[in-house]
Design a protein around this motif. Structure first.
Motif: not given
Length: 75
Positions: A1-30
């Motif tokens: 999906m596409t989303v603006t970088s500010d929604k992901l708390a990415l540094p720098g000027a706001t721009h459109v980025v593409t992300v993929l959401d995936l599942r992981a075990r909670p103990e692996d996320l950190s």
């Protein structure tokens, strides 16, 4: 999906980025979340989901391995 970088708390000027959401075990996320290419799941339960920034930094082979793990967990 596409989303603006500010929604992901990415540094720098706001721009459109593409992300993929995936599942992981909670103990692996950190170990995965780095705040640059691996982010807490956008619009998902952040205990089980993460987003990969698709900016050609994370190798496609790594993303495909992550997709396989996600599929097995969500199945």
């Amino acid at each position: 999906m596409t989303v603006t970088s500010d929604k992901l708390a990415l540094p720098g000027a706001t721009h459109v980025v593409t992300v993929l959401d995936l599942r992981a075990r909670p103990e692996d996320l950190s170990m995965l979340i780095d705040g640059q290419h691996y982010l807490p799941g956008y619009h998902m339960n952040k205990k089980h989901w993460y987003s990969i920034l698709l900016d050609d930094v994370v190798p496609l082979a790594t993303i495909m391995d992550d997709v396989k793990v996600s599929y097995m967990l969500a199945k």
